[in-house]
Design an enzyme around this catalytic site. Sequence first.
Site: not given
Ligand code: ATP
Ligand code: MG
Length: 541
Positions: A28, A252, A262
């Site tokens: 995102e 994760r 984020k």
């Molecule tokens: P945040 O919680 O930091 O905002 P998010 O999951 O909302 O992270 P996205 O931009 O939706 O961020 O993530 C893009 C991809 O990266 C998704 O497939 C998510 O599952 C993966 N991802 C995010 N954080 C992790 C992590 N700590 N370990 C592994 N994969 C991750």
């Molecule tokens: Mg997300």
Amino acid sequence: MNFIEEIIEKDLANGKNGSKVHTRFPPEPNGYLHIGHAKSICLNFGLAKKYNGLCNLRFDDTNPVKEDVEYVDSIKEDIQWLGFQWAEEHYASDYFDQLYLWAEQMIQEGLAYVDDQTQEEISAGRGVPTKPGVESPYRNRTPEENLDLFRRMKAGEFPDGSRVLRAKIGMSSPNMHMRDPIMYRILHTDHHRTGNKWCIYPMYDYAHGQSDSIEGITHSICTLEFEIHRPLYDWFCEALKIHHPQQIEFARLNLNYTIMSKRKLMKLVQEKHVMGWDDPRMPTICGLRRRGYTPQSVRNFAETVGIAKRDNIIDVSLLEFCAREDLNKVATRTMAVLDPVKLIIDNYPDNQEEMLTAINNPENPEAGTRNVPFSKELWIERADFREVADKKFYRLTVGGEVRLKYAYIIKCTHVDKDADGNIVAIHATYDPETRSGLAASNRKVKATIHWLSTAHAKKAEVRLFERLFNVPDPDDCEEGQTFLDHLNPHSLTIQDGWIEESLTLENAEKHYQFERIGYFCIDRDSTPNKLVFNKTVGLKQ
Ligand code: ATP
Ligand code: MG
């Protein structure tokens, strides 16, 4: 082989998806990528590579409120820096038209309805997992009425929050995500790509699986918190009778002494607790890059951590280990003195200077050698000298000998002190026969120390970093505290140090090892007149 590879190999063996592998990384664009994303990138792009498949980059831009082009650009830069190239670049917003048509289709088939309840009423109606919820009073509208209302929602006739489109699944599933989930909400907000075309936006669950499907994704890999969304992912694909990718969840990445949300990283930036998203103390990919991590070290880290089905916490020292291991292979060696004290070699001729040969990288003979000037007055590290030393101290002491790297064996004779008793200069004599490379240079002493000629060294700014947080889990807070209360006030030290004169901005290498100290890189704040170095990681744990 990890469990995802096992699934893929089985699918390939069975000829599923025409024996093709197509993955995607779906960020995102609402912030900069962090080391957790790096893990997901390495996994998705790595699987595509391993199985001769493709990996897409898809911006999951269904929430217009928090998203921005700045983030889109940074995400692309970070993925490429990590060494990956996507097959296709897509935006979930490119599918808004198709998603809308599918929503109309579902309305016509009696699988979706417009609900006029407030957000609170909808939540209350969902109830609790152990008891069925209550149906919305608007649930049994006719397809014609629903279609009319949905079209008027799209046309902008209704204010934000006044209506939503819900899938008509049922109100009794123990999985709350399956109780007539919301598909569309009204948001009179411009989108960074579609402008003011839309005032209704699809929810994540309604957009994600269908986007995967449109792109022909075979294995949709995501983190464990989406496991509970999988029945809904499957339900939409079945209801629409479209290509059905398989969602697979993995644990994760969690690192200690770090935060990875984020939203919280954004707070650190906005409240200026750090210099920006790319502050070398940040767990962002751009922060690691500025800190001097190599893409290879980040990829090795992701590989070493592996793929798990259960959440766990990785020690941040593993990341540091991976950095050290790769930097040892690629970093150019140089001498730097960060806490200087003067060493005067009394029997070395005044005004003499000579060029000694130093090795640029013992791990890589192709890196060659360079000349380092030597003279009567040198800088050495204060910590490499002790006036009175115990048996375990092998470096320089009064009456003791050490080798100056690439140069001579010296013997300390005495020290000069100021009125307060501080050492201002160390005096020594050298043995000309012991110059490195000469026949007599084999004489063994217990320690070798680094040095710089005072007449030739130049000053540089050196930034030393410690962990940004002083507790393993910054989110573990007492009442009234936030993660900010766990910030380490000593995470940044800025000091001046001496470096080799020949090291300039024009001939700068990407990575250096300051011999005997650690790995460093040149920061972008450097000017031709003053270089700024970031310490990536020390030589040893
Ligand atoms: P945040 O919680 O930091 O905002 P998010 O999951 O909302 O992270 P996205 O931009 O939706 O961020 O993530 C893009 C991809 O990266 C998704 O497939 C998510 O599952 C993966 N991802 C995010 N954080 C992790 C992590 N700590 N370990 C592994 N994969 C991750
Ligand atoms: Mg997300």
